[in-house]
Each structure stands twice: as C-alpha cells, then as structure tokens.
Design an enzyme around this catalytic site. Structure first.
Site, PDB file in Angstrom:
ATOM      1  N   ASP A  47      -4.407 -10.798  -5.121  1.00 23.98           N
ATOM      2  CA  ASP A  47      -4.123  -9.536  -4.431  1.00 23.98           C
ATOM      3  C   ASP A  47      -3.794  -8.358  -5.350  1.00 23.98           C
ATOM      4  O   ASP A  47      -3.014  -8.497  -6.295  1.00 23.98           O
ATOM      5  CB  ASP A  47      -2.883  -9.684  -3.532  1.00 23.98           C
ATOM      6  N   PHE A 102       5.443 -12.698  -5.488  1.00 27.79           N
ATOM      7  CA  PHE A 102       4.303 -12.543  -4.590  1.00 27.79           C
ATOM      8  C   PHE A 102       3.999 -11.051  -4.364  1.00 27.79           C
ATOM      9  O   PHE A 102       4.540 -10.177  -5.023  1.00 27.79           O
ATOM     10  CB  PHE A 102       4.581 -13.260  -3.275  1.00 27.79           C
ATOM     11  N   ASP A 169       4.829  -9.763   1.869  1.00 25.14           N
ATOM     12  CA  ASP A 169       3.891  -8.681   1.567  1.00 25.14           C
ATOM     13  C   ASP A 169       4.388  -7.297   1.992  1.00 25.14           C
ATOM     14  O   ASP A 169       3.712  -6.586   2.740  1.00 25.14           O
ATOM     15  CB  ASP A 169       2.525  -8.955   2.211  1.00 25.14           C
ATOM     16  N   GLU A 221      -1.540 -11.091   6.979  1.00 19.55           N
ATOM     17  CA  GLU A 221      -0.977 -10.873   5.650  1.00 19.55           C
ATOM     18  C   GLU A 221      -1.245  -9.439   5.193  1.00 19.55           C
ATOM     19  O   GLU A 221      -2.037  -8.700   5.781  1.00 19.55           O
ATOM     20  CB  GLU A 221      -1.607 -11.847   4.642  1.00 19.55           C
TER      21      GLU A 221
END
Length: 514
Positions: A47, A102, A169, A221
C-alpha cells in the site's frame, strides 16, 4: 493494510527476515522493471502510505519489508519526487519495532496543533495502524521535524484503541469548514467507516459512521475522503473511496461514493445499494489521494497488484509497483456524478524521436505498428480515436510474441479492444504472462456506450503493466502482465469488419533511470 496472514508465513516480530519455503537465489528480471512507475530498488512493497506534497516535493511512503521480497516486517518505506515520475528512494522512515507499522497517512501540521514542532515550519505527523502480535490493531501517531526523513513515535500511543483485532488504515486531512483534523478509518469485517475529529491529532472523538452501502464484499480497507471539483462548474463534491478484497467472490479492487460532508457526516448522494468502481481491472488497490494539494490538483496513487497472486509475481529483486499518479475530478453524466481519472504524464516523459503518428486510415484484420527500436521495450503511451463502423471488435494487441512453429498464433499477447455486441471495453490477459497462477489469466470488462460511434482510448504500457483510460477518463481498466523478453510486438486489429482510425499517436516512454 492487507491482512495477508492466511496467505503467507508469518514469523514472530523480531530481527530475523521473513523467508518463503524453498527460497533460492533468483535471477533479476530487469526486462520487467517499469520505466516510469515507482518500484522499490529491492524487496517487498504494498500500500501507498503518507502521500504528502510538502515544500515542492511529493512524498511517497509505502508498506515495505526491508528484509526480502515477500510480505512481512511491515515498515514505512520512503521516496520523494519533484514530478511524480522520477523518484529518489530513502532509508526506511518508520521501522517495525514491537509492532508492525501498517497503513496510514501523513499531514503537515503547519500551525503546530500537536505541539510536536521545533521550528516555525511545523512538523509532519504520521497517523498509522500498529499491528500488535496479530491480536489487536490500534491507531498510533509519530512526528518528524526533519522533513519526513525520520520519525519519533508519540510517547502516549495509541491515540485510538477499540481493542479490536481488525481496525485499521487511518486517513487524515484538515477540514476547513469545521476547523479540525478529520480521520477516516475502517472496521473491515463490519463494512463500516468511522469518522473521527481532533483539534490536536492526539485526542480524537467519534463523529459518525458510514456502513453497509455499495459493494459489501469483505473486507473494507484503506478509506479516504476527498473533495473533488465538478468539471465545467464552480462546485465540488466529496468522494469516499474504499478498497475491498473479497477473494471468495473473486473481486479485488476499489469502490467510491459521491456525496456531501459537513464536518461530521458523509451523505451518499446515490442509492445505498449502488456500487461505483474506481477501476475495472484486477490490479488497483489501496489507492489514496495526496494531502497538501488543492482540490483542483487532486492526485491518487494506488498499489498495482492483486492480493490473490501478488506473492508469486515473477519480479526480482523487488516485488510491487504503484499505479501511475492519476489526476481526479468529477463529471456530470446521464447517470449522475462520476469519477474521472487522467494519467499524470507530461510530454517530458515521451520520446519525441521515437513515436508513431497517423490519421484517417482504415483498418481491417491486423496491422503491425512496431519495428526496430519502436516500442521494443513494451513502454509506450497510445492515444487513439477510432470510428468503430462495421467491426465487431477493434483495438490493440500488446506485448505479442509469435509461436515459432506457427507465426499466425501468438504465444503471448494482451488485447485491449471494444466489443460492439457487448458494448464493452475489454482487457484480455489470458495469454499475457509467463506467470503460472490459476487466478492470473482473466478477461476484464467495463460497460462503455460510445458517443457517435467513436472509441477514445489512452493506453499506458510500462513493461509489466497496462493502464487503460477510456471515454475521456470515465472508464479505466488496470492489469499487470508479465510478458517474455521476446514479446515486443504491437498491433492494431479488427475482427469481422472494418474501422477507421481518425487519430493515432504512440510515444515510447523515456527510461527514468537514464
């Protein structure tokens, strides 16, 4: 941030690199390295994170394994650019420690609302998900006073903790109307976006929820909320984007909602069950817009791959690439407001001496367009305007390699064409790749009603990827391909009839490494 845990071997968090079973020395695949798309020099990337335009530079942070080209040891890699195409890669910005780092976002706290700044310029603040022992995900922050090269983690992390295994996220921006920072973050398995507000980036209050609308194939997400201009007007609307990986349903991609945002609630302007898609290909995921740009320059970057097979992508020493940066806007159509995307490529990245240009010619069957050095690297931009006329199909065959036993049969090829019977734009990669994975061969299809029988296409080919922008950017299809080193032919073709090419121009891309 993707939950790869069912697909990969997770080692415990520590100092040892993550290795795949049967790992062996691999050969470099330089013929697949893109000319103008971002890839890390080596190792795994997924990502995009922390996209920020700051002091004349575009910052690109990304999910990164510093130790190998399989998923693991998630940290924030970092690269910068002055033009979105030439990138300088920097050392890891936020490394894994007791948690994996993350996905998240980055803001310029220019008024020092957080109190982290040591200079009048303000600090950069990263907001990300800390993944804790595969048991809990919480939202953390870290700050930088050296232009985003290094970060210090906030001593009182987490800033939001719901005690949940899947909660991730965060995407943050400053909302002028309500004079606060606004965060979008998801509960992935509940199909729910949470909106939080904060005055200082440290203390957050729940504003509202958006749930159970559009495509509910799990998980939801990588949310983002962006204000975009409506073309041909002085108005704007808000666009909420989400990524979804419903592997059991065979879908991986991005959807969007168009609506209003008042600083607390997002209101969808379409019916709750209506699903709108950012891209109709298999390889656009986790896209987020840049912070620090005015809405008229809104720009998206996404991870170009698919969770179902990316661990087997035949690239080395890197794995993963980003889409071309895409300029975003909205357009009024007969079906309502729809997203428009345009590749952010200037003429500086097109080879003027290596180009093909021709107007007003008829095409029946197939005409080869490549030859010599022309398009031999599978790195070029096609712009075409075609009167479809009597042909059932018309389009391009990309990265072709003829079977040595029968030159009429292509061993490798990718087809991009319009199908008049289906009234659809098609990307066919059934024979695109040296890759052997059951879920890779596919045919992508997007509805496209021609106006006055004219097909308009921009096709960006960059060695291992094809991005199609049709209908003036209202329709996009993006797929990876992995052709052989010998698959270098480009053709234009029709089936069962004739077409007329009004305009066709093709440029070789400039190799950014030269």
């Amino acid at each position: 941030m993707k939950n790869f845990l069912k697909n990969v071997l997770l080692c415990s968090i520590g100092s040892l690199p993550l290795l795949s079973f049967g790992q062996k020395k691999e050969q470099e695949t330089n013929h697949l390295r893109p000319f103008i798309h971002f890839t890390p020099q080596k190792n795994w990337m997924n990502d995009p994170n922390g996209l920020l335009f700051y002091q004349g530079k575009y910052h690109l942070y990304f999910q990164h394994n510093p130790f190998g080209n399989q998923w693991g040891h998630m940290s924030w890699g970092h690269a910068t650019s002055s033009d979105l195409l030439h990138w300088t890669e920097h050392p890891v910005a936020i490394p894994e420690d007791t948690t994996m780092i993350f996905s998240g976002s980055l803001v310029h706290d220019k008024h020092n609302t957080s109190g982290f700044s040591t200079s009048p310029e303000g600090s950069l603040v990263a907001i990300y998900t800390a993944h804790i022992d595969n048991k809990k995900q919480s939202q953390y922050i870290a700050y930088s006073n050296d232009g985003g090269m290094t970060f210090t983690k906030y001593a009182k992390n987490p800033v939001i903790d719901l005690g949940k295994k899947d909660f991730r996220d965060p995407n943050v921006f400053w909302h002028d109307g309500s004079a606060q920072w606004v965060m979008t973050v998801v509960l992935p398995l509940e199909y729910k976006v949470l909106f939080y507000g904060s005055k200082n980036l440290k203390d957050w209050s729940l504003l509202s929820e958006f749930a159970n609308q559009g495509d509910k194939r799990k998980p939801w997400e990588c949310p983002s909320l962006t204000e975009l201009p409506v073309e041909g007007s002085n108005t704007s609307k808000w666009v909420l984007m989400l990524s979804s990986n419903g592997s059991t349903e065979g879908y991986t991609g991005m959807q969007y909602f168009v609506g209003d945002f008042d600083g607390k609630n997002f209101t969808n302007l379409n019916a709750p069950e209506q699903a709108l898609y950012v891209d109709y290909g298999k390889d656009v995921y986790a896209g987020i817009p840049y912070n620090g740009l005015p809405k008229e320059q809104a720009t998206l970057v996404a991870w170009m791959t698919n969770l179902n097979y990316t661990g087997d992508n035949p690239t080395f020493p890197w794995r993963g690439q980003m889409t071309i940066p895409r300029k975003l806007s909205l357009k009024n159509t007969s079906n309502g407001l729809r997203l428009v995307q345009a590749p952010a490529i200037s003429s500086d990245f097109l080879e003027k001496k290596d180009s093909f240009e021709k107007e007003n010619f008829k095409i029946k069957n197939s005409i080869e367009l490549s030859g010599g050095t022309l398009f031999a690297d599978n790195a070029y931009l096609i712009e075409a305007e075609i009167e479809v006329k009597s042909a059932n199909k018309v389009g391009f065959k990309i990265a072709q390699e003829a079977d040595s036993l029968n030159n009429k049969n292509n061993k490798f090829e990718t087809k991009v064409y319009y199908d008049t019977k289906k009234k659809s734009l098609i990307l066919d990669r059934l024979k695109s790749s040296v890759k052997n994975h059951a879920q890779f061969p596919s045919i992508e299809e997007a509805n496209y009603e021609l106006k006055d029988g004219i097909l308009k296409l921009q096709i960006l080919v960059d060695r291992m990827s094809v991005e199609v922008f049709a209908n003036d950017g209202l329709t996009t299809i993006t797929d990876l391909i992995f052709p052989s080193e010998k698959a270098k032919t480009l053709s234009i073709f029709t089936e069962n009839g004739k077409s007329k090419v009004r305009k066709l121009k093709i440029w070789n891309l400039k190799d950014k490494s030269k």
